[in-house]
Design an enzyme around this catalytic site. Sequence first.
Site: not given
Length: 390
Positions: A208, A234
Site C-alpha cells: 500500500t 503487491h
Amino acid sequence: MVQAETAITSLPDKMVKEPYRVMIVDDSAVIRGFLTRWLEAEADIQVVAIANNGVTALREFERSRPELVILDIEMPEMDGLTALPKLIQLDQAVQVIMASTLTRRNADVSLKALSMGAADYIAKPESTRVANEKEEFHRGLLEKIRALGATRRARSCKAGKVMSSPTLKPIVSEQKIVSPKFKKPAINLRAFDKTPSVPEVIAIGSSTGGPQALFRTFEALKGRTSLPILITQHMPGTFTAILAEHLGKIYEKDCREATDGEKVLKNRVYVAPGDWHLTVARKDSDVVIKLNQEPPENYCRPSVDPMLRSLATVYGANVLAIILTGMGHDGLDGCKMLAESGASVIVQDEETSVVWGMPGAVATAGLCNRVLPLHKIPDAIEKIINGRPV
C-alpha cells in the site's frame, strides 16, 4: 486478517471502536449493492454515503463526511480521476481507494491516480459470480479500509484533531481528544558490520503506497547505481506490467516484468509479475530469475518473503534490502534471513509511509540497519553500495 492497528501508533480506545466511515462511488448498481452489503455486515465499518458518479459524490461528501472513499474510475458526468482532486480538496486527510477492472487503460489510470493523491487501488473481480474472485476482493478491500482508516485516525490524533479540514465537523460526535499519549513499539537498529559486505543486488518490497514511493525513489536514484534491482510490489498482473513501464521512463534504464530463466544483469530492474512469486537461483556462474506459483504467503502472490529468502541463499551478505510502505508484515521472514547473513536492510519510516505495516514489522523486530524517511533512502542506497557510512 491483517491487524492494521498493531502496525501503527496506538489510538484511544474510543476512536478504535468508532466505525470507519466509508462512501461508495460507482456507476454500477450491482457493485454498489454488494459493496454496501459486505461493508455494512462489518461491525467496524459504516457506509455513510453512496454515489453513482463524481458529481453526486462531491455533493454527498460534504453531507456525510466520510473518512474513506471507494472510487470507481469509469463513470458518466464526472469520472473518478476528475473527482479525485476535488474530493481531496474538501478534506486533505481523506483516504481514497481507486477501484477498477483489470484493463491496461484502467491500470494506467490507477497509477496516475496514486500520483495525484489516492491512497491505494483495488482490482474489481471480473465476475461477481466467481466465488474465489469475490472472496479475494472482499478480503483485500476490508484490509485496505482498516489499514488506511487506522492510519488516518492515528495521524489526526497526533495532530490533536479528528478531521484535518477546518470546514468539516469532527467525525466522532461529543469526542474530545486531550493530549493523547501514544505508545510506540521500540525500534532497535541492527548495527552495520565494521567491514560491511558490498551489495551485488538491491531488493525492494512494497505494498500500500508502494507505487508512489517507488516512483520517487527511482527518480532520485537515477544515475547513481548500476546494480540489478528486484521489486516485489503487491499488484495484479496487468498493473505490474504498467508499473514496470512507468519505472523505466523514470529511471531511464531497462525495467521489465521478470521472466522465468532470464539472467540477473546490471543496469536492469525486474518487477515480480502479478500472481507469480519472484525468486533467484544459481545456474553455473550466473544468477537467474525463477518464477513460481506456489501458494500465496501473507495472503500475497507475489510475496516479498520468497524473493528475500532466495536472495539470502544466493547472495548471502551481498544484498541491500529496502522495505517500503505497505500493510501487513510481508518481508519480515525474509529480512530475518538477510539479517542472519549480515546483509543490509533499510526501511521507510512511519511519517512518510502510507501504512507503516511492512516496514514497521521489520523495524520493531530489530532487523533493519536504518529507518529513514523516503527522501533519504536513495542517498543511503548510494552510500551503502559505495562502502560509506549511513
